[in-house]
Scaffold this motif. Structure first.
Motif, mmCIF file in Angstrom:
data_model
loop_
_atom_site.group_PDB
_atom_site.id
_atom_site.type_symbol
_atom_site.label_atom_id
_atom_site.label_comp_id
_atom_site.label_asym_id
_atom_site.label_seq_id
_atom_site.Cartn_x
_atom_site.Cartn_y
_atom_site.Cartn_z
ATOM 1 N N THR A 29 0.861 -1.171 0.000
ATOM 2 C CA THR A 29 0.000 0.000 0.000
ATOM 3 C C THR A 29 0.902 1.226 0.000
ATOM 4 O O THR A 29 1.839 1.286 0.802
ATOM 5 C CB THR A 29 -0.868 0.031 1.289
ATOM 6 N N PRO A 30 0.658 2.196 -0.865
ATOM 7 C CA PRO A 30 1.494 3.410 -0.826
ATOM 8 C C PRO A 30 1.444 4.062 0.558
ATOM 9 O O PRO A 30 0.424 4.024 1.241
ATOM 10 C CB PRO A 30 0.859 4.305 -1.892
ATOM 11 N N THR A 31 2.555 4.648 0.949
ATOM 12 C CA THR A 31 2.676 5.241 2.273
ATOM 13 C C THR A 31 2.591 6.757 2.206
ATOM 14 O O THR A 31 2.761 7.357 1.148
ATOM 15 C CB THR A 31 4.023 4.857 2.911
ATOM 16 N N THR A 32 2.353 7.359 3.356
ATOM 17 C CA THR A 32 2.409 8.810 3.516
ATOM 18 C C THR A 32 3.733 9.133 4.181
ATOM 19 O O THR A 32 4.033 8.621 5.271
ATOM 20 C CB THR A 32 1.240 9.305 4.392
ATOM 21 N N GLY A 43 7.359 5.700 5.392
ATOM 22 C CA GLY A 43 6.212 6.521 5.764
ATOM 23 C C GLY A 43 5.285 5.710 6.642
ATOM 24 O O GLY A 43 5.722 4.766 7.302
ATOM 25 N N VAL A 44 4.020 6.085 6.620
ATOM 26 C CA VAL A 44 3.024 5.391 7.430
ATOM 27 C C VAL A 44 1.820 5.039 6.564
ATOM 28 O O VAL A 44 1.583 5.671 5.526
ATOM 29 C CB VAL A 44 2.570 6.249 8.642
ATOM 30 N N VAL A 45 1.082 4.016 7.010
ATOM 31 C CA VAL A 45 -0.191 3.660 6.391
ATOM 32 C C VAL A 45 -1.222 3.529 7.513
ATOM 33 O O VAL A 45 -0.877 3.352 8.680
ATOM 34 C CB VAL A 45 -0.119 2.342 5.571
ATOM 35 N N ASN A 46 -2.476 3.605 7.131
ATOM 36 C CA ASN A 46 -3.567 3.434 8.070
ATOM 37 C C ASN A 46 -3.919 1.953 8.113
ATOM 38 O O ASN A 46 -4.352 1.379 7.128
ATOM 39 C CB ASN A 46 -4.774 4.255 7.613
ATOM 40 N N LEU A 47 -3.718 1.329 9.255
ATOM 41 C CA LEU A 47 -4.048 -0.077 9.448
ATOM 42 C C LEU A 47 -5.257 -0.156 10.365
ATOM 43 O O LEU A 47 -5.122 -0.176 11.581
ATOM 44 C CB LEU A 47 -2.858 -0.834 10.042
ATOM 45 N N ARG A 48 -6.431 -0.105 9.764
ATOM 46 C CA ARG A 48 -7.696 -0.157 10.519
ATOM 47 C C ARG A 48 -7.701 0.838 11.684
ATOM 48 O O ARG A 48 -7.990 0.501 12.820
ATOM 49 C CB ARG A 48 -7.962 -1.577 11.010
ATOM 50 N N GLY A 49 -7.308 2.084 11.374
ATOM 51 C CA GLY A 49 -7.330 3.154 12.370
ATOM 52 C C GLY A 49 -6.045 3.314 13.160
ATOM 53 O O GLY A 49 -5.937 4.229 13.969
ATOM 54 N N ILE A 74 3.865 -6.164 2.713
ATOM 55 C CA ILE A 74 4.221 -5.576 4.007
ATOM 56 C C ILE A 74 3.940 -6.628 5.073
ATOM 57 O O ILE A 74 2.810 -7.106 5.192
ATOM 58 C CB ILE A 74 3.416 -4.296 4.300
ATOM 59 N N ILE A 75 4.974 -6.991 5.807
ATOM 60 C CA ILE A 75 4.806 -7.892 6.950
ATOM 61 C C ILE A 75 4.581 -7.007 8.169
ATOM 62 O O ILE A 75 5.432 -6.174 8.495
ATOM 63 C CB ILE A 75 6.044 -8.782 7.155
ATOM 64 N N VAL A 76 3.442 -7.169 8.818
ATOM 65 C CA VAL A 76 3.120 -6.379 10.011
ATOM 66 C C VAL A 76 3.581 -7.173 11.231
ATOM 67 O O VAL A 76 3.152 -8.305 11.449
ATOM 68 C CB VAL A 76 1.614 -6.067 10.093
ATOM 69 N N LEU A 77 4.478 -6.546 11.999
ATOM 70 C CA LEU A 77 5.095 -7.185 13.156
ATOM 71 C C LEU A 77 4.809 -6.407 14.429
ATOM 72 O O LEU A 77 4.723 -5.181 14.404
ATOM 73 C CB LEU A 77 6.618 -7.204 12.996
ATOM 74 N N GLN A 78 4.721 -7.126 15.517
ATOM 75 C CA GLN A 78 4.669 -6.506 16.840
ATOM 76 C C GLN A 78 6.092 -6.497 17.361
ATOM 77 O O GLN A 78 6.697 -7.552 17.547
ATOM 78 C CB GLN A 78 3.774 -7.319 17.773
ATOM 79 N N ILE A 79 6.663 -5.297 17.531
ATOM 80 C CA ILE A 79 8.003 -5.152 18.088
ATOM 81 C C ILE A 79 7.850 -4.325 19.356
ATOM 82 O O ILE A 79 7.531 -3.140 19.282
ATOM 83 C CB ILE A 79 8.976 -4.475 17.101
#
Length: 149
Positions: A29-32, A43-49, A74-79
Motif C-alpha cells: 500500500t502506498p505510504t504517507t 512513511g506510514v499507512v492506516n491499518l484499521r485506524g 508488508i509484513i506487520v510485526l509486533q516489536i
C-alpha cells in the motif's frame, strides 16, 4: 528447543523472523511520508485506524532502497509495544528450526546487517538470516513516530 520462523525474500537474500511476532501479511500500500524520518522509514499507512510505520527493510540493513510495486508485501510485526511494517519482496514459508542449530552472526566489523541479526540457520540448503526484532525498531534510530494502539 524449537521455534517457528516465517521466511521471506529481499532480492536473493533469505531472511526469517519469529512467527509469534507476525500480526499479518498485507499487499503493498502506498505510504504517507513523514518529515525528517530516516531514509529507511518509507512513511506510514492506516491499518484499521492505527498508524503503522513502514520500514524499507533492505534500506535498514544497508542493501539499498526498494522501489515498491504491486508485487511487494508488508509484513506487520509486533516489536515491543508498537506495530511496524516491513517491506519485503515476497513471503516464502513457515519453517520449524532447532534453536541450537542457529549460528551467531559472524563478526564483520561495524556492518548494519550483522547488528540486526539474531543468527544464521540453514533452511532447505540455503542460509537464512534471522532478524533480531528488538534491534529493528525505529526508536533505535532516534526517530519518534506515533505509538500504535
Amino acid at each position: 528447543m524449537t521455534k517457528q520462523l516465517i521466511t521471506f525474500q529481499i532480492d536473493d537474500k533469505l531472511l526469517g523472523v519469529d512467527i509469534l511476532s507476525i500480526r499479518e501479511i498485507r499487499a503493498w500500500t502506498p505510504t504517507t511520508a513523514i518529515p525528517h524520518a530516516p531514509p529507511f522509514v518509507r512513511g506510514v499507512v492506516n491499518l484499521r485506524g492505527t498508524v503503522l510505520p513502514v520500514i524499507d527493510l533492505s534500506e535498514r540493513l544497508g542493501w539499498g532502497a526498494i522501489e515498491p510495486s504491486a508485487r511487494h508485501v508488508i509484513i506487520v510485526l509486533q516489536i515491543g509495544h508498537q506495530l511496524h511494517g516491513l517491506i519485503v519482496d515476497s513471503v516464502n514459508d513457515i519453517v520449524t528450526i532447532d534453536e541450537s542449530a542457529m549460528q551467531p552472526p559472524p563478526d564483520l566489523g561495524q556492518g548494519i546487517a550483522d547488528r540486526h541479526l539474531e543468527g544464521l540457520i540453514a533452511v532447505e540448503g540455503r542460509m537464512a538470516m534471522v532478524l533480531d526484532l528488538r534491534r529493528m525498531t525505529i526508536a533505535d534510530s532516534g526517530v519518534a513516530l506515533p505509538e500504535a494502539a
